[in-house]
Design an enzyme around this catalytic site. Structure first.
Site, mmCIF file in Angstrom:
data_model
loop_
_atom_site.group_PDB
_atom_site.id
_atom_site.type_symbol
_atom_site.label_atom_id
_atom_site.label_comp_id
_atom_site.label_asym_id
_atom_site.label_seq_id
_atom_site.Cartn_x
_atom_site.Cartn_y
_atom_site.Cartn_z
ATOM 1 N N CYS A 28 0.806 -1.560 -0.074
ATOM 2 C CA CYS A 28 0.160 -0.175 -0.370
ATOM 3 C C CYS A 28 0.674 0.855 0.346
ATOM 4 O O CYS A 28 1.754 1.726 1.028
ATOM 5 C CB CYS A 28 -0.928 0.088 1.143
ATOM 6 S SG CYS A 28 -1.248 1.860 1.526
ATOM 7 N N CYS B 175 0.103 3.448 3.258
ATOM 8 C CA CYS B 175 0.536 3.229 3.847
ATOM 9 C C CYS B 175 2.320 3.718 4.490
ATOM 10 O O CYS B 175 2.915 3.732 4.995
ATOM 11 C CB CYS B 175 0.701 1.390 4.275
ATOM 12 S SG CYS B 175 -0.877 0.769 4.359
ATOM 13 N N CYS C 158 -2.794 17.547 -10.304
ATOM 14 C CA CYS C 158 -3.148 18.333 -11.946
ATOM 15 C C CYS C 158 -1.927 18.301 -12.683
ATOM 16 O O CYS C 158 -1.800 18.686 -13.640
ATOM 17 C CB CYS C 158 -3.894 19.500 -11.333
ATOM 18 S SG CYS C 158 -5.456 19.020 -9.844
#
Length: 635
Positions: free
Chosen positions: A192, A195, A547
């Protein structure tokens, strides 16, 4: 000497020198696509003494170096650009160290799998790899500082400090959390990315909390699946607080070690505070808009245990008190074993109870107690402040909010004027309490809302607006003859009947459009909702790093379809402009495709942010035929 022998001798010497020279140099020189010279060291590209790593060579390079420092960077990142010359200078110096230390770098915007693998969420991120194990870099960002820091870690006798985070498994979990007063447990997955991003902050927090006797622990939920199932872990990382074995939701920030440690320190000690008598109780009740109080005979009452345990789950949202004082119980006419929800005295009115009571039983569950508080936490007309906004009013699943803006001042000299207007609002609120939540709001403290409603140009002392559950703003026209209750009721009825139009927050439209069409609030209907066009629109935030990484690819996509008459590639700054409710934006960037035939049901894009993936999404969802440019591409 004969001529042919002399020639052979010179040729042999020349060949020997060339071979030796080639053997001494382990690096080759090549030229990149832009014509710049780049070294190859053992087949790995090197720039300025720094090894350039990618998905193909990363593990081989890490495995072949006992100690190596790796920078994960983004080409557009200003901090990365500042670090670059210092990093290269350090790399050249550390080549001469004994043992040598390599410095490497990874373009995290190109090598996304590597960035995800190590939980990279900001730039630059530096990691030390010691015998293949990655360790957070906590050193300076100057050449000399990097050199000193890495020399210390290259020493064969150096070892990282043992982790302060306790590893729990199904074998020791129950015993451990039952044996400790306060434990924070992270359920994680090794793969993850979130994580991995949390790991160094979690470790630092664990170290700082040692003196407070607060333990941080972790569970690998992929191997300890029974524990994950028992505590209903459905995503990673999941953080839970345990108090002598009982689990509570972690509601704090997790962005930094400071936030984690600060939150956990505030969790220490009892959530409910004992009040010795009626006067002390009433004095404490003045400090918050809502106070929860438990009334009991003494600590031997099992119902007190139920209440005390429950208050740990609400300590972030409500002030919780308790008393064993008989005079206090008699004053409020309650029996022992009663929980009472009090609104602050300034919110009392003749149209609502001053407080609400609930009898506690030994088997009363936390959910029952919480539901009771939630159903009685708001007065007919409350007060919007910085502290009450997210806790009481601006949250998911709420009703429309009627905001009454004026100069709200509860100090002694002004409280009567403040209360007079509030009670007028109460007189309306009592008839609309099932449809709306009513609040008073100081126009200065809530200047952002005041401005978004368009009231910043108002000359009125009092302004009223409705904030919809989707955060749309519906301002009421000024009341020419002062406060007019009938006009307010008419305004509320018109909202209920769908007769009002919201105030649209909008920037000024650009004077000239670029390759990507810029949309603002005022032009949204004209451009995006045009039934004659298919439209792909990106909702972005100017400060969003994701973005910024998408921007060049999105421009490339727009150039690809520049000649398409039936298709518009657009973008909008979602922080400065409003959009229709069906275009829900919960993070940045968010991309929707609004087909010409169904503007009310735009299709949200959830794929990879690559040009080819976006292109496929357009092909799959376009309603109108694509023209010449598309046909050429297919040819």
């Amino acid at each position: 000497m004969e001529t042919w022998k002399m020639c052979w001798l010179f040729f042999s010497v020349f060949l020997f020198i060339a071979v030796v020279s080639n053997c001494d140099e382990s690096a080759e020189t090549t030229t990149d696509e832009e014509g710049d010279k780049t070294d190859l060291v053992d087949g790995v590209e090197e720039e300025g003494g720094v090894l350039v790593l990618n998905e193909d060579n990363f593990q081989d390079v890490i495995d072949s170096h006992e100690t190596i420092l790796v920078e994960f960077y983004a080409p557009w990142c200003g901090h990365c650009k500042q670090l670059a010359p210092e990093y290269e200078k350090a790399a050249e110096q550390l080549k001469q160290n004994d043992p040598p230390v390599a410095l490497a770098k990874v373009d995290a915007t190109e090598q996304k799998d590597l960035a995800s693998r190590f939980g990279i969420s900001g730039y630059p991120t530096l990691k030390v790899f010691k015998n293949g194990q990655d360790i957070e870099y906590k050193g300076p960002r100057t050449a000399d500082g990097i050199v000193d820091y890495m020399k210390e870690r290259a020493d064969p006798d150096w070892k990282p400090e043992p982790s302060k985070v306790v590893v729990l498994t199904s074998e020791n979990f129950t015993y451990f959390v039952n044996d400790h007063e306060l434990t924070l447990v992270e359920f994680y997955a090794p793969w993850c990315g979130h994580c991995k991003s949390l790991a160094p902050e979690y470790e630092t927090a664990a170290t700082s909390l040692m003196d407070d006797e607060i333990v941080l622990a972790k569970v690998d939920a992929t191997t300890e699946s029974s524990l994950a199932k028992e505590y209903k872990v459905t995503g990673y990382p999941t953080l839970m607080i345990f108090r002598y074995g009982k689990a509570y939701e972690y509601k704090g920030e997790r962005s930094s070690s400071y936030n984690i440690a600060d939150y956990m320190r505030n969790q220490k000690g009892p959530a409910t505070k004992s009040q010795s008598g009626l006067k002390e109780l009433q004095r404490q009740m003045k400090k918050d808009d809502i106070t929860v109080v438990g009334f009991f005979d003494d600590t031997s009452d099992k119902r007190f245990d139920v209440y005390e345990s429950f208050t740990n789950s609400i300590r972030d949202e409500y002030t919780s008190l308790h008393t064993f004082d008989k005079e206090a119980r008699e004053h409020y006419k309650v029996n022992p074993g009663t929980m009472v929800v009090f609104n602050a005295e300034r919110f009392y009115s003749k149209h609502e109870p001053k407080w609400y009571t609930m009898e506690i039983e030994e088997d009363t569950e936390d959910r029952q107690l919480l539901d009771f508080i939630k159903s009685h936490e708001l007065p007919l007309v409350g007060h919007l402040t910085y502290s009450t906004a997210s806790k009481r009013y601006i949250k998911d699943g709420r009703k429309p909010i009627v905001m009454v803006f004026y100069d709200v001042d509860w100090t002694f000299d002004h409280r009567d004027a403040t209360q007079k207007i509030r009670l007028r609002a109460v007189n309306v609120a009592k008839d609309y309490k099932d449809d709306f939540t009513f609040i008073i709001a100081d126009e200065k403290e809530n200047s952002a809302y005041f401005r978004d409603f368009g009231f910043d140009d108002s000359s009125e002392d009092l302004n009223i607006g409705i904030l919809s559950p989707q955060d749309r703003k519906y301002p009421m026209e000024p009341m020419e003859d002062g406060y007019d209750e009938e006009l307010i009721r008419e305004f509320l009825d018109n909202y209920k009947n769908g007769k009002l139009k919201p105030k649209i927050k909008s920037q000024r439209p650009p004077k000239k459009q670029g390759v990507v069409t810029v949309v603002v609030g005022d032009t949204f209907d004209k451009i995006v909702m045009d039934p004659k066009k298919d439209v792909m629109i990106e909702f972005y935030a100017p400060s969003c790093g994701h973005c910024k990484r998408l921007e060049p690819k999105y421009k490339e996509l727009a150039k690809k379809y520049k000649k398409e008459r039936n298709l518009v590639i657009a973008k909008m700054d979602a922080t400065a402009n409003d959009s229709p409710e069906q275009f829900e934006v919960s993070g940045y960037p968010t991309i929707y495709f609004a087909p010409a035939n169904d503007k009310k049901n735009p299709k949200k894009y959830d794929g990879d942010q690559e040009v080819d993936d976006l292109t496929k999404f357009i092909k799959d969802n376009a309603f109108l035929p694509l023209g010449k440019s598309m046909k050429k591409e297919e040819l």
